[in-house]
Design a protein around this motif. Sequence first.
Motif, PDB file in Angstrom:
ATOM      1  N   ALA A 297     -25.393 -30.096 -32.199  1.00  0.00           N
ATOM      2  CA  ALA A 297     -25.470 -29.725 -33.515  1.00  0.00           C
ATOM      3  C   ALA A 297     -26.381 -30.697 -34.341  1.00  0.00           C
ATOM      4  O   ALA A 297     -25.964 -31.144 -35.235  1.00  0.00           O
ATOM      5  N   GLY A 298     -27.419 -31.246 -33.653  1.00  0.00           N
ATOM      6  CA  GLY A 298     -28.300 -32.084 -34.152  1.00  0.00           C
ATOM      7  C   GLY A 298     -29.414 -31.763 -34.912  1.00  0.00           C
ATOM      8  O   GLY A 298     -29.496 -30.391 -35.375  1.00  0.00           O
ATOM      9  N   GLY A 299     -30.535 -32.432 -35.159  1.00  0.00           N
ATOM     10  CA  GLY A 299     -31.622 -31.900 -36.176  1.00  0.00           C
ATOM     11  C   GLY A 299     -32.250 -30.661 -35.516  1.00  0.00           C
ATOM     12  O   GLY A 299     -32.331 -29.405 -36.132  1.00  0.00           O
ATOM     13  N   VAL A 300     -32.532 -30.447 -34.114  1.00  0.00           N
ATOM     14  CA  VAL A 300     -33.230 -29.532 -33.577  1.00  0.00           C
ATOM     15  C   VAL A 300     -32.306 -28.205 -33.528  1.00  0.00           C
ATOM     16  O   VAL A 300     -32.648 -27.152 -33.695  1.00  0.00           O
TER      17      VAL A 300
ATOM     18  N   ASN B  58     -19.967 -28.314 -30.604  1.00  0.00           N
ATOM     19  CA  ASN B  58     -20.387 -29.557 -30.616  1.00  0.00           C
ATOM     20  C   ASN B  58     -19.396 -30.638 -30.750  1.00  0.00           C
ATOM     21  O   ASN B  58     -18.184 -30.172 -31.129  1.00  0.00           O
ATOM     22  N   ARG B  59     -19.504 -31.660 -30.016  1.00  0.00           N
ATOM     23  CA  ARG B  59     -18.484 -32.653 -30.141  1.00  0.00           C
ATOM     24  C   ARG B  59     -17.951 -32.868 -31.259  1.00  0.00           C
ATOM     25  O   ARG B  59     -16.703 -33.028 -31.611  1.00  0.00           O
ATOM     26  N   THR B  60     -18.755 -33.073 -32.430  1.00  0.00           N
ATOM     27  CA  THR B  60     -18.163 -33.427 -33.784  1.00  0.00           C
ATOM     28  C   THR B  60     -18.325 -32.030 -34.304  1.00  0.00           C
ATOM     29  O   THR B  60     -19.191 -31.804 -34.837  1.00  0.00           O
TER      30      THR B  60
ATOM     31  N   LYS C 246     -20.161 -31.088 -37.711  1.00  0.00           N
ATOM     32  CA  LYS C 246     -21.721 -30.868 -37.772  1.00  0.00           C
ATOM     33  C   LYS C 246     -21.997 -29.126 -37.598  1.00  0.00           C
ATOM     34  O   LYS C 246     -22.911 -29.043 -37.887  1.00  0.00           O
TER      35      LYS C 246
ATOM     36  N   ALA D 197     -28.863 -28.458 -26.383  1.00  0.00           N
ATOM     37  CA  ALA D 197     -29.394 -29.495 -27.282  1.00  0.00           C
ATOM     38  C   ALA D 197     -28.531 -30.770 -27.371  1.00  0.00           C
ATOM     39  O   ALA D 197     -28.475 -31.305 -28.598  1.00  0.00           O
ATOM     40  N   THR D 198     -28.140 -31.071 -26.192  1.00  0.00           N
ATOM     41  CA  THR D 198     -27.336 -32.550 -26.298  1.00  0.00           C
ATOM     42  C   THR D 198     -28.236 -33.245 -25.300  1.00  0.00           C
ATOM     43  O   THR D 198     -28.961 -32.646 -24.669  1.00  0.00           O
ATOM     44  N   PRO D 199     -28.010 -34.661 -25.358  1.00  0.00           N
ATOM     45  CA  PRO D 199     -28.939 -35.472 -24.381  1.00  0.00           C
ATOM     46  C   PRO D 199     -28.111 -35.475 -23.107  1.00  0.00           C
ATOM     47  O   PRO D 199     -28.852 -36.388 -22.338  1.00  0.00           O
ATOM     48  N   LEU D 200     -27.124 -34.991 -22.849  1.00  0.00           N
ATOM     49  CA  LEU D 200     -26.804 -34.848 -21.518  1.00  0.00           C
ATOM     50  C   LEU D 200     -27.336 -34.472 -20.433  1.00  0.00           C
ATOM     51  O   LEU D 200     -27.898 -33.458 -20.507  1.00  0.00           O
TER      52      LEU D 200
ATOM     53  N   LEU E 282     -32.974 -28.515 -23.486  1.00  0.00           N
ATOM     54  CA  LEU E 282     -34.404 -28.656 -24.214  1.00  0.00           C
ATOM     55  C   LEU E 282     -34.851 -30.174 -23.758  1.00  0.00           C
ATOM     56  O   LEU E 282     -35.998 -30.744 -24.007  1.00  0.00           O
TER      57      LEU E 282
ATOM     58  N   GLY F 269     -37.499 -28.037 -21.398  1.00  0.00           N
ATOM     59  CA  GLY F 269     -37.865 -28.306 -22.682  1.00  0.00           C
ATOM     60  C   GLY F 269     -39.233 -28.640 -22.739  1.00  0.00           C
ATOM     61  O   GLY F 269     -39.733 -28.942 -23.765  1.00  0.00           O
TER      62      GLY F 269
ATOM     63  N   LEU G   5     -42.278 -28.024 -26.087  1.00  0.00           N
ATOM     64  CA  LEU G   5     -42.990 -29.490 -26.433  1.00  0.00           C
ATOM     65  C   LEU G   5     -44.294 -29.125 -26.527  1.00  0.00           C
ATOM     66  O   LEU G   5     -45.027 -29.395 -27.433  1.00  0.00           O
TER      67      LEU G   5
HETATM   68  P1  NAP Z   1     -29.659 -35.451 -32.340  1.00  0.00           P
HETATM   69  O1  NAP Z   1     -29.722 -34.952 -33.644  1.00  0.00           O
HETATM   70  O2  NAP Z   1     -29.341 -36.875 -32.013  1.00  0.00           O
HETATM   71  O3  NAP Z   1     -28.294 -34.656 -31.800  1.00  0.00           O
HETATM   72  C1  NAP Z   1     -27.708 -34.690 -30.718  1.00  0.00           C
HETATM   73  C2  NAP Z   1     -26.613 -33.910 -30.414  1.00  0.00           C
HETATM   74  O4  NAP Z   1     -26.095 -34.120 -29.011  1.00  0.00           O
HETATM   75  C3  NAP Z   1     -25.251 -34.100 -31.393  1.00  0.00           C
HETATM   76  O5  NAP Z   1     -24.743 -32.764 -31.673  1.00  0.00           O
HETATM   77  C4  NAP Z   1     -24.443 -34.977 -30.585  1.00  0.00           C
HETATM   78  O6  NAP Z   1     -22.990 -34.656 -30.997  1.00  0.00           O
HETATM   79  C5  NAP Z   1     -24.504 -34.441 -29.052  1.00  0.00           C
HETATM   80  N1  NAP Z   1     -24.215 -35.390 -28.126  1.00  0.00           N
HETATM   81  C6  NAP Z   1     -24.801 -36.446 -27.818  1.00  0.00           C
HETATM   82  N2  NAP Z   1     -24.127 -37.209 -26.810  1.00  0.00           N
HETATM   83  C7  NAP Z   1     -23.022 -36.424 -26.567  1.00  0.00           C
HETATM   84  C8  NAP Z   1     -22.174 -36.410 -25.480  1.00  0.00           C
HETATM   85  N3  NAP Z   1     -22.046 -37.490 -24.944  1.00  0.00           N
HETATM   86  N4  NAP Z   1     -21.241 -35.432 -25.262  1.00  0.00           N
HETATM   87  C9  NAP Z   1     -21.384 -34.279 -25.905  1.00  0.00           C
HETATM   88  N5  NAP Z   1     -22.338 -34.082 -26.918  1.00  0.00           N
HETATM   89  C10 NAP Z   1     -22.997 -35.134 -27.500  1.00  0.00           C
HETATM   90  O7  NAP Z   1     -30.667 -34.885 -31.400  1.00  0.00           O
HETATM   91  P2  NAP Z   1     -31.548 -33.605 -31.687  1.00  0.00           P
HETATM   92  O8  NAP Z   1     -32.702 -34.124 -32.310  1.00  0.00           O
HETATM   93  O9  NAP Z   1     -31.001 -32.482 -32.324  1.00  0.00           O
HETATM   94  O10 NAP Z   1     -32.108 -33.328 -30.158  1.00  0.00           O
HETATM   95  C11 NAP Z   1     -31.330 -32.848 -29.109  1.00  0.00           C
HETATM   96  C12 NAP Z   1     -31.993 -32.735 -27.899  1.00  0.00           C
HETATM   97  O11 NAP Z   1     -32.930 -31.947 -27.915  1.00  0.00           O
HETATM   98  C13 NAP Z   1     -32.426 -34.196 -27.235  1.00  0.00           C
HETATM   99  O12 NAP Z   1     -32.096 -34.186 -25.871  1.00  0.00           O
HETATM  100  C14 NAP Z   1     -33.650 -34.045 -27.427  1.00  0.00           C
HETATM  101  O13 NAP Z   1     -34.499 -34.813 -26.610  1.00  0.00           O
HETATM  102  C15 NAP Z   1     -34.132 -32.591 -27.263  1.00  0.00           C
HETATM  103  N6  NAP Z   1     -35.277 -32.144 -27.884  1.00  0.00           N
HETATM  104  C16 NAP Z   1     -36.190 -31.516 -27.296  1.00  0.00           C
HETATM  105  C17 NAP Z   1     -37.467 -31.049 -27.876  1.00  0.00           C
HETATM  106  C18 NAP Z   1     -38.357 -30.170 -27.250  1.00  0.00           C
HETATM  107  O14 NAP Z   1     -39.785 -30.220 -27.609  1.00  0.00           O
HETATM  108  N7  NAP Z   1     -38.099 -30.188 -25.864  1.00  0.00           N
HETATM  109  C19 NAP Z   1     -37.601 -31.136 -29.329  1.00  0.00           C
HETATM  110  C20 NAP Z   1     -36.490 -31.725 -29.792  1.00  0.00           C
HETATM  111  C21 NAP Z   1     -35.338 -32.337 -29.413  1.00  0.00           C
HETATM  112  P3  NAP Z   1     -22.337 -35.353 -32.224  1.00  0.00           P
HETATM  113  O15 NAP Z   1     -22.860 -34.340 -33.383  1.00  0.00           O
HETATM  114  O16 NAP Z   1     -20.992 -35.352 -31.905  1.00  0.00           O
HETATM  115  O17 NAP Z   1     -22.729 -36.753 -32.109  1.00  0.00           O
END
Ligand code: NAP
Length: 285
Positions: A126-129, A149-151, A154, A193-196, A223, A246, A250
């Motif tokens: 539940a991050g920015g994307v 989502n973990r949190t 959000k 959409a997590t970095p896992l 992603l 992903g 991109l």
């Molecule tokens: P972000 O804002 O940092 O959000 C990350 C999300 O992942 C949060 O909801 C977080 O949960 C969750 N998370 C992190 N570590 C975790 C874990 N160990 N277990 C479970 N959940 C976990 O990132 P974002 O910008 O939304 O991007 C998310 C992903 O999409 C990334 O992998 C990024 O590289 C990818 N992405 C790819 C593209 C593309 O063009 N392909 C574009 C944008 C993003 P919490 O809320 O609990 O912290």
Amino acid sequence: MIKLAVVGDPIEHSLSPLVHGGAMDFIGAEYAYEKVQVKKGELPDFLSYAKEKGMNGFNLTMPHKVDILEYLDEIDDEARFFSSVNTVKIMDGQLLGFNTDAMGYVMALKSKGYSFQNSRVVILGAGGVVRTLALKAARLGATDIRICNRTVEKAEEIARLVNARTGVSVSAEEFSLERIVNAGKTCDILINATPLGMHGVERDFEDLSFLEVLPKTTLVSDLIYNPAKTKLLEKAERLGLTTLNGLGMLIYQGILADEIYLAQTLEKEKIYEAVSKKINDEVGL
Ligand code: NAP
């Protein structure tokens, strides 16, 4: 000569120079594309630099997609709807903001024969994307959106926002095997959409058994693009499910940004092929 940049922190591993370079080479444009490390709070310095250098525009990545909003002279409807900007065009000294992320994802979905329309979507993270993709999914007619989502707060925040902006109801759930299994049983598109599972991140999904309950027609989308095939996608593929990494999002968001900079319609499918070949040749993805 068209002068562009990508701005973020961290930025050194960004593939944007390959995406935009590949597109500009394809159309035979003369260009310069810089990677500029800009820390949070330092956007004003970069904006002065961009104008001084006579840049035509720049792409934004973490952590600037929301922070840029206050510096823009104009924001297009889609970017305003997401409250997020990934593309800025500079024209007559004015900064014009756009967002091509969601449309890039939609084009990648289409390349696999899927769309958000009438789809049941499960999103992990539940991050920015996710805010951007959930809003887009709702706007394009997804019938059911669940965010795990973990949190959980959000996910709830995004669910409230999507509901307020589109009227579509979204459920927010915990990031637990039980909840993901439950959501997965009635899912057309599953998005990680997590970095896992991402290169350089130690943690990965502890249990991927939720993939076994997905309908056989579900698209499993990660992603992440490095590695090109995460364990999630590997197992989904073994189960006979359609997968998408992903890279498609991109590349397409980049081509759509180039259409904005150049104010012209590009041959997106052909450029996609050229750019993916370039990325494969140069970094093996
Ligand atoms: P972000 O804002 O940092 O959000 C990350 C999300 O992942 C949060 O909801 C977080 O949960 C969750 N998370 C992190 N570590 C975790 C874990 N160990 N277990 C479970 N959940 C976990 O990132 P974002 O910008 O939304 O991007 C998310 C992903 O999409 C990334 O992998 C990024 O590289 C990818 N992405 C790819 C593209 C593309 O063009 N392909 C574009 C944008 C993003 P919490 O809320 O609990 O912290």
